[in-house]
Every structure is written in C-alpha cells, then in structure tokens.
Design a protein around this motif. Sequence first.
Motif, PDB file in Angstrom:
ATOM      1  N   ASN A 157       8.725 -13.337   9.424  1.00 31.14           N
ATOM      2  CA  ASN A 157       7.517 -12.575   9.803  1.00 31.14           C
ATOM      3  C   ASN A 157       6.252 -13.494   9.778  1.00 31.14           C
ATOM      4  O   ASN A 157       6.285 -14.303   8.797  1.00 31.14           O
ATOM      5  CB  ASN A 157       7.669 -11.270   8.658  1.00 31.14           C
ATOM      6  N   ARG A 158       5.646 -13.047  10.702  1.00 36.03           N
ATOM      7  CA  ARG A 158       4.285 -13.386  10.316  1.00 36.03           C
ATOM      8  C   ARG A 158       3.233 -12.437  10.006  1.00 36.03           C
ATOM      9  O   ARG A 158       3.298 -11.189   9.597  1.00 36.03           O
ATOM     10  CB  ARG A 158       3.593 -13.783  11.823  1.00 36.03           C
ATOM     11  N   VAL A 159       2.045 -13.027   9.191  1.00 38.13           N
ATOM     12  CA  VAL A 159       1.119 -12.109   8.446  1.00 38.13           C
ATOM     13  C   VAL A 159       0.197 -11.445   9.729  1.00 38.13           C
ATOM     14  O   VAL A 159       0.103 -12.070  10.880  1.00 38.13           O
ATOM     15  CB  VAL A 159       0.049 -13.134   7.704  1.00 38.13           C
ATOM     16  N   VAL A 160      -0.053 -10.405   9.421  1.00 41.64           N
ATOM     17  CA  VAL A 160      -0.922  -9.445  10.180  1.00 41.64           C
ATOM     18  C   VAL A 160      -2.160  -9.087   9.431  1.00 41.64           C
ATOM     19  O   VAL A 160      -1.994  -8.584   8.124  1.00 41.64           O
ATOM     20  CB  VAL A 160      -0.418  -8.220  10.962  1.00 41.64           C
ATOM     21  N   THR A 161      -3.288  -9.375   9.892  1.00 43.64           N
ATOM     22  CA  THR A 161      -4.601  -8.889   9.301  1.00 43.64           C
ATOM     23  C   THR A 161      -5.171  -7.779  10.142  1.00 43.64           C
ATOM     24  O   THR A 161      -5.176  -7.829  11.478  1.00 43.64           O
ATOM     25  CB  THR A 161      -5.520  -9.984   9.037  1.00 43.64           C
ATOM     26  N   ARG A 162      -5.660  -6.627   9.382  1.00 44.93           N
ATOM     27  CA  ARG A 162      -6.131  -5.538   9.899  1.00 44.93           C
ATOM     28  C   ARG A 162      -7.076  -4.446   9.249  1.00 44.93           C
ATOM     29  O   ARG A 162      -7.402  -5.135   7.943  1.00 44.93           O
ATOM     30  CB  ARG A 162      -5.115  -4.707  10.582  1.00 44.93           C
ATOM     31  N   THR A 163      -7.677  -3.435   9.688  1.00 49.25           N
ATOM     32  CA  THR A 163      -8.263  -2.705   8.798  1.00 49.25           C
ATOM     33  C   THR A 163      -7.610  -1.558   8.634  1.00 49.25           C
ATOM     34  O   THR A 163      -6.747  -1.202   9.436  1.00 49.25           O
ATOM     35  CB  THR A 163      -9.761  -2.306   9.403  1.00 49.25           C
ATOM     36  N   VAL A 164      -7.710  -0.798   7.459  1.00 44.68           N
ATOM     37  CA  VAL A 164      -7.180   0.393   7.229  1.00 44.68           C
ATOM     38  C   VAL A 164      -8.153   1.296   6.530  1.00 44.68           C
ATOM     39  O   VAL A 164      -9.166   0.753   5.750  1.00 44.68           O
ATOM     40  CB  VAL A 164      -5.859   0.346   6.185  1.00 44.68           C
ATOM     41  N   THR A 165      -7.938   2.542   6.370  1.00 50.06           N
ATOM     42  CA  THR A 165      -8.937   3.529   5.596  1.00 50.06           C
ATOM     43  C   THR A 165      -8.302   3.971   4.485  1.00 50.06           C
ATOM     44  O   THR A 165      -7.238   3.683   4.055  1.00 50.06           O
ATOM     45  CB  THR A 165      -8.961   4.782   6.593  1.00 50.06           C
ATOM     46  N   GLY A 166      -9.197   4.367   3.493  1.00 53.72           N
ATOM     47  CA  GLY A 166      -8.613   4.775   2.354  1.00 53.72           C
ATOM     48  C   GLY A 166      -7.526   5.728   2.448  1.00 53.72           C
ATOM     49  O   GLY A 166      -6.639   5.501   1.437  1.00 53.72           O
ATOM     50  N   ALA A 167      -7.727   6.716   3.303  1.00 56.69           N
ATOM     51  CA  ALA A 167      -6.654   7.480   3.441  1.00 56.69           C
ATOM     52  C   ALA A 167      -5.376   6.952   3.697  1.00 56.69           C
ATOM     53  O   ALA A 167      -4.204   7.344   3.469  1.00 56.69           O
ATOM     54  CB  ALA A 167      -6.825   8.802   4.526  1.00 56.69           C
ATOM     55  N   GLN A 168      -5.485   5.952   4.842  1.00 60.84           N
ATOM     56  CA  GLN A 168      -4.226   5.238   5.211  1.00 60.84           C
ATOM     57  C   GLN A 168      -3.519   4.413   3.844  1.00 60.84           C
ATOM     58  O   GLN A 168      -2.598   4.332   3.739  1.00 60.84           O
ATOM     59  CB  GLN A 168      -4.463   4.050   6.140  1.00 60.84           C
ATOM     60  N   VAL A 169      -4.219   3.987   2.955  1.00 62.96           N
ATOM     61  CA  VAL A 169      -3.925   3.181   1.733  1.00 62.96           C
ATOM     62  C   VAL A 169      -3.087   4.322   0.969  1.00 62.96           C
ATOM     63  O   VAL A 169      -2.083   4.030   0.510  1.00 62.96           O
ATOM     64  CB  VAL A 169      -5.325   2.636   0.931  1.00 62.96           C
ATOM     65  N   TRP A 170      -3.661   5.503   0.814  1.00 60.55           N
ATOM     66  CA  TRP A 170      -2.990   6.535  -0.252  1.00 60.55           C
ATOM     67  C   TRP A 170      -1.823   6.802   0.501  1.00 60.55           C
ATOM     68  O   TRP A 170      -0.441   6.958  -0.122  1.00 60.55           O
ATOM     69  CB  TRP A 170      -3.834   7.444  -0.270  1.00 60.55           C
ATOM     70  N   GLU A 171      -1.806   7.006   1.977  1.00 64.98           N
ATOM     71  CA  GLU A 171      -0.401   7.288   2.619  1.00 64.98           C
ATOM     72  C   GLU A 171       0.629   6.309   2.458  1.00 64.98           C
ATOM     73  O   GLU A 171       1.821   6.572   2.313  1.00 64.98           O
ATOM     74  CB  GLU A 171      -0.709   7.805   4.197  1.00 64.98           C
ATOM     75  N   MET A 172       0.189   4.909   2.534  1.00 68.02           N
ATOM     76  CA  MET A 172       1.151   3.880   2.443  1.00 68.02           C
ATOM     77  C   MET A 172       1.738   3.968   1.019  1.00 68.02           C
ATOM     78  O   MET A 172       2.903   3.661   0.787  1.00 68.02           O
ATOM     79  CB  MET A 172       0.242   2.440   2.316  1.00 68.02           C
ATOM     80  N   LEU A 173       0.901   3.977  -0.264  1.00 69.11           N
ATOM     81  CA  LEU A 173       1.583   4.058  -1.617  1.00 69.11           C
ATOM     82  C   LEU A 173       2.238   5.218  -1.597  1.00 69.11           C
ATOM     83  O   LEU A 173       3.394   5.031  -2.130  1.00 69.11           O
ATOM     84  CB  LEU A 173       0.177   4.140  -2.398  1.00 69.11           C
TER      85      LEU A 173
END
Length: 301
Positions: free
Chosen positions: A178-194
């Motif tokens: 795998n390669r690393v990916v950098t990007r932006t996320v919203t706070g809502a996406q962070v909660w959804e990920m967790l």
Amino acid sequence: MFSDDGGATFRRATPALGGSSALFLASTPSGVSHTFQWNSFEDGVAAGTVILAGITSPGSVNPRVRVRVVPDGGIEGSTADFAVDNTMDRRIGSVTGPFPLDIAVIGVSETAEGDLVADAMRARYRVQLAFQNALGIREPLPAAVWPSDPTLRRPGLVAGPPYDLVFGDVARMLPFGNRVVTRTVTGAQVWEMLEQGVSYYPNINNGFPQISGFSFSFKAGNLAGSRVLSVTLDGGRPILKDATVYTLATNEYVNGGGDGYTMLADGQGLLRELLVQVVSDRLEALGMALPTIAGRITVVP
C-alpha cells in the motif's frame, strides 16, 4: 526479469513483500512510477554469506546485474544495468523490545505497532490525523526475517533485547504494497470512520482503528453506529460531528473503501510513497524505538 551472467540468460525475479505488483501496471506517455521489491536473497543475488545457527551457507555476490522489463503484450522491453544493494537486509534501527502482534488484540484495541505506523504517516506528511486499519499489519517487529549479517542482534541469536531491525522486518509487517494517501476529511467523516472501526467490538475487526494525532472513546454496550462518545485532537480540541475540515493520512486500501470505510471512497486524495518506506524511514530516524501504547482509545463498558 534479471540476468547475473552479463545478459546471456534471464530469470524471473522473485518478488518480496512490500512492493507493488509486477503485473498490469499503469503507464502514461510521461511515465508512471512503480516500485518492485526484489527478494534478491531468494534468487542468490547480493546475498553474501549467511551464518545461521552455526551453519554457513555461501551466496553469490553480484555488484551489478541486468534487468529486463516485459510489458503485458509479452514483447521484451528495454534492458539496463543496475546495482543491487540487498535492501531487505539493510539495518534501519533498533528496538528496546519486541513490538508484539496478536490478531486477537490488534483487531479490538490500540497497539504499539499500530501507533508506530500511524505516527510515521502523520510525521512524514505533517497532517493532523493518521489512520491505519488493524490487519494491514501482519507481523511483529522484529519479524520472521533472517538477515545475512551475523553481527546483528536478532531474536534467537542473542539472549534478549535490544534487537536490530532491517528493512525486511517492515516489509513483512506491512506486506500489501500500500501507498500512503493524504487528503482532507470533515469531522462528520471522522466520526463515521470511527463508528465503522468499532462496529464489530468485542469481535475482531480487520479495520479496527490504529490512530495518531487524536484520541477517542466509545461505549461498547451501545448499538453499532452509535458507540463513539468523544473525539479529541492532540492538545484537547474536540473534533465535532460537523463540516470542519481536517488533514488525514491513511493507506490507499482504506481510502478506496476497504474494510468498510466507504465514506472515504469518494475519489479524493493524493497518492504518496509506499507505506513500508515511510515506516522504515521513521524507525531509522528514531534510532531506538520503544514498543509503547499511547492510550489513544478508551473503551467505556
């Protein structure tokens, strides 16, 4: 394919863990970078003399070999000389003790290896958050690798730590290329990920969060999808379930929606270096790594 007899004959190179696939590679008129990790030890090139458990096995040492690229159509491409540095055996640092790996642990909780990988991504790209899926990590450190240098301190050869690490340890720990990916996320996406990451708890989840740059708590007794209680940046500022934007580093598998992280499969993100290289460089910069758990995840019964 490679030749160690000046190009008279060619053999297929044995791939090592941690590199890109050698098949169906993308190309453009301006060129696309691909990394092939070669198990030169297996092919008897630049292997040197191996001494293990008192048994000496001589290997061939070839300072230069020839490589030939064969595209999908099967027509042989360009041939060129290159030097072999036996990267898998290169010493990259030491550890004060083993970084253990137990699938039953990493699939449900924070681990020292998970912290190491996530910290490496965040430090390399100077992002706010880093996220690694648990079972993207597959071996402890040191791993089941037997370097050719008999002077290295390795488990089974010395009485105890500290142990030396080689690049091959990290390649086995992170075997998927795998390669690393950098990007932006919203706070809502962070909660959804967790929420996705803890949705199987207390059962093992391949994608259980291994994180850096923030911490979170979750209530195990709540229904899946409503377990996360709080998310906090390092320094104490809360990450709210809103449209606030944060910078994130993860691996390309997770960013493509793997392990259920479909909220990231939106085509966004900048593809960076191989994760195995990022972690190897981090260990080299640390010099001596300590297998510690930072306490970033709190489980409320």
